[in-house]
Design a protein around this motif. Structure first.
Motif, PDB file in Angstrom:
ATOM      1  N   ALA A 276      28.971 -28.039   4.786  1.00 51.40           N
ATOM      2  CA  ALA A 276      29.525 -28.931   5.793  1.00 51.40           C
ATOM      3  C   ALA A 276      28.506 -29.996   6.216  1.00 51.40           C
ATOM      4  O   ALA A 276      28.862 -31.152   6.389  1.00 51.40           O
ATOM      5  N   SER A 277      27.232 -29.573   6.348  1.00 53.08           N
ATOM      6  CA  SER A 277      26.216 -30.553   6.777  1.00 53.08           C
ATOM      7  C   SER A 277      26.001 -31.620   5.707  1.00 53.08           C
ATOM      8  O   SER A 277      25.782 -32.787   6.026  1.00 53.08           O
ATOM      9  N   HIS A 278      26.088 -31.225   4.431  1.00 56.79           N
ATOM     10  CA  HIS A 278      25.946 -32.202   3.353  1.00 56.79           C
ATOM     11  C   HIS A 278      27.092 -33.219   3.393  1.00 56.79           C
ATOM     12  O   HIS A 278      26.893 -34.408   3.176  1.00 56.79           O
ATOM     13  N   GLY A 279      28.290 -32.732   3.656  1.00 56.58           N
ATOM     14  CA  GLY A 279      29.449 -33.608   3.736  1.00 56.58           C
ATOM     15  C   GLY A 279      29.327 -34.616   4.857  1.00 56.58           C
ATOM     16  O   GLY A 279      29.622 -35.804   4.683  1.00 56.58           O
ATOM     17  N   LYS A 280      28.859 -34.164   6.011  1.00 56.33           N
ATOM     18  CA  LYS A 280      28.662 -35.072   7.151  1.00 56.33           C
ATOM     19  C   LYS A 280      27.610 -36.129   6.827  1.00 56.33           C
ATOM     20  O   LYS A 280      27.767 -37.301   7.144  1.00 56.33           O
ATOM     21  N   PHE A 281      26.511 -35.699   6.185  1.00 58.38           N
ATOM     22  CA  PHE A 281      25.446 -36.634   5.811  1.00 58.38           C
ATOM     23  C   PHE A 281      25.974 -37.673   4.835  1.00 58.38           C
ATOM     24  O   PHE A 281      25.739 -38.873   4.992  1.00 58.38           O
ATOM     25  N   ALA A 282      26.712 -37.222   3.818  1.00 53.93           N
ATOM     26  CA  ALA A 282      27.267 -38.122   2.810  1.00 53.93           C
ATOM     27  C   ALA A 282      28.231 -39.124   3.441  1.00 53.93           C
ATOM     28  O   ALA A 282      28.209 -40.311   3.115  1.00 53.93           O
ATOM     29  N   ASP A 283      29.064 -38.633   4.352  1.00 59.63           N
ATOM     30  CA  ASP A 283      30.003 -39.526   5.035  1.00 59.63           C
ATOM     31  C   ASP A 283      29.263 -40.553   5.896  1.00 59.63           C
ATOM     32  O   ASP A 283      29.573 -41.742   5.857  1.00 59.63           O
ATOM     33  N   LYS A 284      28.283 -40.086   6.645  1.00 58.00           N
ATOM     34  CA  LYS A 284      27.527 -40.967   7.540  1.00 58.00           C
ATOM     35  C   LYS A 284      26.854 -42.095   6.776  1.00 58.00           C
ATOM     36  O   LYS A 284      26.820 -43.239   7.209  1.00 58.00           O
ATOM     37  N   HIS A 285      26.313 -41.779   5.596  1.00 59.58           N
ATOM     38  CA  HIS A 285      25.568 -42.763   4.814  1.00 59.58           C
ATOM     39  C   HIS A 285      26.411 -43.387   3.691  1.00 59.58           C
ATOM     40  O   HIS A 285      25.875 -44.103   2.845  1.00 59.58           O
TER      41      HIS A 285
ATOM     42  N   LEU B 156      23.686 -31.919  -3.792  1.00 59.62           N
ATOM     43  CA  LEU B 156      23.459 -30.557  -4.269  1.00 59.62           C
ATOM     44  C   LEU B 156      22.994 -29.673  -3.128  1.00 59.62           C
ATOM     45  O   LEU B 156      22.131 -30.065  -2.341  1.00 59.62           O
ATOM     46  N   SER B 157      23.557 -28.499  -3.046  1.00 55.40           N
ATOM     47  CA  SER B 157      23.081 -27.477  -2.120  1.00 55.40           C
ATOM     48  C   SER B 157      22.585 -26.318  -2.968  1.00 55.40           C
ATOM     49  O   SER B 157      23.347 -25.694  -3.696  1.00 55.40           O
ATOM     50  N   ASP B 158      21.309 -26.039  -2.888  1.00 57.95           N
ATOM     51  CA  ASP B 158      20.669 -25.047  -3.754  1.00 57.95           C
ATOM     52  C   ASP B 158      20.101 -23.915  -2.897  1.00 57.95           C
ATOM     53  O   ASP B 158      18.896 -23.726  -2.811  1.00 57.95           O
TER      54      ASP B 158
END
Length: 81
Positions: free
Chosen positions: A1-10, A17-19
């Motif tokens: 979820a945090s990756h999605g928010k970051f991607a949307d924001k930018h 990738l989440s590893d």
């Protein structure tokens, strides 16, 4: 979820990738043993990999400081076409 928010924001147009288990970091050789105040820990060594459209690693920048090399990476990406 945090990756999605970051991607949307930018407004990123590529997946992030989440590893969580560090498997990819190990495969790329960036999972390093670090000695911090006498305690050995494993951490990811910040590294940039430029991967072309064919999936080939065309350039690697090890031990990067993000603020100092973004322009160099952008120039290399543009050179790939």
């Amino acid at each position: 979820a945090s990756h999605g928010k970051f991607a949307d924001k930018h407004e990123l147009n590529f997946p992030l990738l989440s590893d969580l288990e560090g498997k990819v970091a190990q495969q790329y050789g960036v999972w390093k043993e670090k000695n911090h105040n006498g305690e050995v820990k494993h951490k990811v060594e910040r590294t940039t990999f430029l991967i072309d459209k064919a999936g080939i690693i065309s350039r690697v920048w090890p031990k990067v400081k993000v603020s100092e090399h973004a322009d160099e990476v952008l120039e290399a990406v543009r050179a790939l076409g």
